[in-house]
Write a protein that holds these residues in place. Sequence first.
Motif, PDB file in Angstrom:
ATOM      1  N   SER A   1     -78.171  77.292 -57.261  1.00  0.00           N
ATOM      2  CA  SER A   1     -79.505  76.740 -57.518  1.00  0.00           C
ATOM      3  C   SER A   1     -79.876  75.709 -56.462  1.00  0.00           C
ATOM      4  CB  SER A   1     -79.559  76.100 -58.914  1.00  0.00           C
ATOM      5  OG  SER A   1     -79.394  77.080 -59.913  1.00  0.00           O
TER       6      SER A   1
ATOM      7  N   GLU B   1     -80.532  77.602 -53.176  1.00  0.00           N
ATOM      8  CA  GLU B   1     -81.822  78.291 -53.217  1.00  0.00           C
ATOM      9  C   GLU B   1     -82.973  77.304 -53.052  1.00  0.00           C
ATOM     10  OE1 GLU B   1     -84.196  81.478 -56.092  1.00  0.00           O
ATOM     11  OE2 GLU B   1     -82.038  81.147 -56.342  1.00  0.00           O
TER      12      GLU B   1
ATOM     13  N   PRO C   1     -83.073  83.710 -52.284  1.00  0.00           N
ATOM     14  CA  PRO C   1     -82.616  83.941 -53.666  1.00  0.00           C
ATOM     15  C   PRO C   1     -81.101  84.085 -53.774  1.00  0.00           C
ATOM     16  CG  PRO C   1     -84.484  85.361 -53.133  1.00  0.00           C
ATOM     17  CD  PRO C   1     -84.039  84.736 -51.845  1.00  0.00           C
ATOM     18  N   ALA C   2     -80.546  83.545 -54.838  1.00  0.00           N
ATOM     19  CA  ALA C   2     -79.098  83.606 -55.048  1.00  0.00           C
ATOM     20  C   ALA C   2     -78.569  85.042 -55.041  1.00  0.00           C
ATOM     21  CB  ALA C   2     -78.743  82.909 -56.364  1.00  0.00           C
TER      22      ALA C   2
ATOM     23  N   TRP D   1     -86.599  84.133 -43.212  1.00  0.00           N
ATOM     24  CA  TRP D   1     -86.780  84.538 -44.602  1.00  0.00           C
ATOM     25  C   TRP D   1     -88.038  83.908 -45.190  1.00  0.00           C
ATOM     26  CZ3 TRP D   1     -84.153  88.096 -47.469  1.00  0.00           C
ATOM     27  CH2 TRP D   1     -84.494  88.167 -48.833  1.00  0.00           C
TER      28      TRP D   1
ATOM     29  N   ARG E   1     -89.926  82.630 -48.189  1.00  0.00           N
ATOM     30  CA  ARG E   1     -89.679  82.145 -49.548  1.00  0.00           C
ATOM     31  C   ARG E   1     -90.670  82.795 -50.522  1.00  0.00           C
ATOM     32  NH1 ARG E   1     -87.609  76.981 -51.723  1.00  0.00           N
ATOM     33  NH2 ARG E   1     -87.175  76.322 -49.577  1.00  0.00           N
TER      34      ARG E   1
ATOM     35  N   ASP F   1     -90.004  89.374 -52.103  1.00  0.00           N
ATOM     36  CA  ASP F   1     -88.878  90.259 -52.350  1.00  0.00           C
ATOM     37  C   ASP F   1     -88.395  90.837 -51.023  1.00  0.00           C
ATOM     38  OD1 ASP F   1     -87.097  92.147 -53.631  1.00  0.00           O
ATOM     39  OD2 ASP F   1     -88.393  91.994 -55.411  1.00  0.00           O
TER      40      ASP F   1
ATOM     41  N   ALA G   1     -78.566  93.038 -55.002  1.00  0.00           N
ATOM     42  CA  ALA G   1     -79.309  91.872 -55.494  1.00  0.00           C
ATOM     43  C   ALA G   1     -80.182  92.255 -56.681  1.00  0.00           C
ATOM     44  CB  ALA G   1     -80.159  91.288 -54.363  1.00  0.00           C
ATOM     45  N   ASP G   2     -80.851  93.407 -56.593  1.00  0.00           N
ATOM     46  CA  ASP G   2     -81.679  93.859 -57.714  1.00  0.00           C
ATOM     47  C   ASP G   2     -80.829  94.140 -58.947  1.00  0.00           C
ATOM     48  OD1 ASP G   2     -83.865  93.676 -56.061  1.00  0.00           O
ATOM     49  OD2 ASP G   2     -84.095  95.842 -55.765  1.00  0.00           O
TER      50      ASP G   2
ATOM     51  N   GLN H   1     -79.772  91.336 -61.049  1.00  0.00           N
ATOM     52  CA  GLN H   1     -80.859  90.855 -61.908  1.00  0.00           C
ATOM     53  C   GLN H   1     -81.261  91.872 -62.979  1.00  0.00           C
ATOM     54  OE1 GLN H   1     -83.845  88.454 -59.306  1.00  0.00           O
ATOM     55  NE2 GLN H   1     -82.885  89.920 -57.914  1.00  0.00           N
TER      56      GLN H   1
END
Length: 412
Positions: A120, A123, A129-130, A243, A245, A248, A336-337, A340
């Motif tokens: 956290s 990030e 994203p973590a 990257w 922020r 996706d 990563a997807d 989640q």
Amino acid sequence: MIDHLLRRLCRLIIAALMLAAGSARAASLDQDFRAFLNAEIWPEAKSEGVPRAIFDKAFRGVEPNTELPDLILPGGKTTVAEINFQAEFKSGAAYLSERAVAANAATGRQMLARYRGVLSRIEARYGVPAPIILAIWGRESAFGRAKIPMNAFEVLGTKAFLSRRKAMFRAELLAALKIVAEGHLKVSEMKSSWAGALGQPQFMPTKFLKYAVDFDGDGRRDIWTSVPDTLASIANYLKAEGWQRGRDWGFEAVIPRSVSCRDEGPDHDFRIADLVKAGVRSVAGRRFPASEESKLGHLLFPAGRLGPTFVATPNFYVIKAYNNSDLYAVFVGQVADRVQGAGPLVGRWQKTDRMTRGDVYRLQKKLVAMGYDVGAVDGLAGFKTRRSIGVAEKKLGLPETCWPSNALAERL
């Protein structure tokens, strides 16, 4: 009986002569390697502040490793094989197998729970994203569990001496010497992959010097044993490479034939809303997030029309800055997807012609001779090669697959 003994004696003499010749060539190569280190690498290392004692210790007993890939050996012999050495440039079905993706995602969820607090904070600081950070950690070193056994100075020294990309590896070799000179590691601790990459995030030495961070506050940039430093260094790398922020990495999509695979690539921008109007839809009928539709995206066909297809965001190409492979970046995005809660890929990897890296290299050479831009002529089907194949297929009246095939090679 006498003839048999004479023939056997001749074979033994020939074998002994060949062994002696091979030993002489090896000795000559070792001498040339040592001369290269002293005449070319040491002066630059000295100017970078590397002590002679560290230089000597780094190369004590080190000889060129001619088993490494992508070398040009004396006499013009090359170790670039017909097959693809790197997993990232092999079959998409194998690289992105459900077994590999699901296993990495399962461990990624465990690591997310274990390191939620530090992730956290990372990030919040870097905007990455973590789940993306965890996916790269898992792919690079199996979340720190992978063995990385090779002598970094042997690998980098050999490649600086014999590689096709001598200038690149020369810089990496000098950076490796600086890592020791600055006290980050001892010479004996400098272990790497076959490509010379270091630590849990598998940074090349120049990337370590540029991007590694001390996130746990112990005064060391420790990508070997510190999880906070490893994860923050990955995030810092991606942030520095651009990257965005809040965006996706990309989305698996159904792309109709009316939208050509010849329009693939990061240099072809489309508003995602315009792609939707053209019939592109997210898999399983899902809509693209409303926050993405007004922004720019790119068509992605990692196996041409013969595999899953995607709409990528600019962040996909930031992942590729970490490892320049479409399959690698899709793997990271998929893991990563899945961390989640997303499901497997919907598209299927179709059967393609059996073509070696050498076959693709020769196909690229033909395309270049006809005026096509294939990017690097390296036997790897990157996006420029894929879309040039699509243009050639269209001109020749072949089905537009945007993927190397024997049929196209024969027609060219």
